[in-house]
Design a protein around this motif. Structure first.
Motif, PDB file in Angstrom:
ATOM      1  N   LEU A  95       0.824  -1.206   0.000  1.00  0.00           N
ATOM      2  CA  LEU A  95       0.000   0.000   0.000  1.00  0.00           C
ATOM      3  C   LEU A  95       0.858   1.257   0.000  1.00  0.00           C
ATOM      4  N   VAL A  96       1.907   1.271   0.795  1.00  0.00           N
ATOM      5  CA  VAL A  96       2.788   2.440   0.862  1.00  0.00           C
ATOM      6  C   VAL A  96       3.522   2.658  -0.458  1.00  0.00           C
ATOM      7  N   LEU A  97       3.875   1.589  -1.144  1.00  0.00           N
ATOM      8  CA  LEU A  97       4.624   1.701  -2.392  1.00  0.00           C
ATOM      9  C   LEU A  97       3.751   1.921  -3.623  1.00  0.00           C
ATOM     10  N   THR A  98       2.439   1.821  -3.461  1.00  0.00           N
ATOM     11  CA  THR A  98       1.519   2.012  -4.580  1.00  0.00           C
ATOM     12  C   THR A  98       1.272   3.503  -4.797  1.00  0.00           C
ATOM     13  N   PRO A  99       1.316   3.969  -6.042  1.00  0.00           N
ATOM     14  CA  PRO A  99       1.071   5.393  -6.300  1.00  0.00           C
ATOM     15  C   PRO A  99      -0.311   5.819  -5.789  1.00  0.00           C
ATOM     16  N   TRP A 100      -0.361   6.965  -5.134  1.00  0.00           N
ATOM     17  CA  TRP A 100      -1.607   7.429  -4.514  1.00  0.00           C
ATOM     18  C   TRP A 100      -2.701   7.680  -5.543  1.00  0.00           C
ATOM     19  N   ARG A 101      -2.356   8.015  -6.756  1.00  0.00           N
ATOM     20  CA  ARG A 101      -3.379   8.329  -7.764  1.00  0.00           C
ATOM     21  C   ARG A 101      -4.225   7.102  -8.120  1.00  0.00           C
TER      22      ARG A 101
END
Length: 82
Positions: free
Chosen positions: A68-74
């Protein structure tokens, strides 16, 4: 699922898919309960300590948090339909 899951679904789901989204939430909760009981039962039946199931879930959730932390926020942006 509870109250807040229902509120989120009613707010975010397309009007023609609300019942499907609610049903999938219930199915996910049932699958989680069933798999949790299965893992805990099989682990304790095979000599693992009672804490094994909790440690396994903690490791899986830690891995999911890293993803989750490494996934792009967009990818997680949501917009309400008019």
């Amino acid at each position: 699922q509870g109250v807040w899951g229902t509120v989120w679904v009613v707010t975010m789901a397309p009007p023609d898919s609300t019942s499907l989204w609610m049903s999938l939430g219930g199915v996910a909760a049932g699958c989680g309960n069933g798999s949790g009981n299965t893992v805990a039962g099989l682990a304790t039946a095979n000599g693992f300590p009672f804490s094994f199931a909790f440690q396994l879930v903690a490791a899986l959730l830690a891995g999911l948090c890293v993803i989750l932390v490494l996934t792009p926020w967009r990818w997680f942006s949501t917009t309400l339909q008019d």
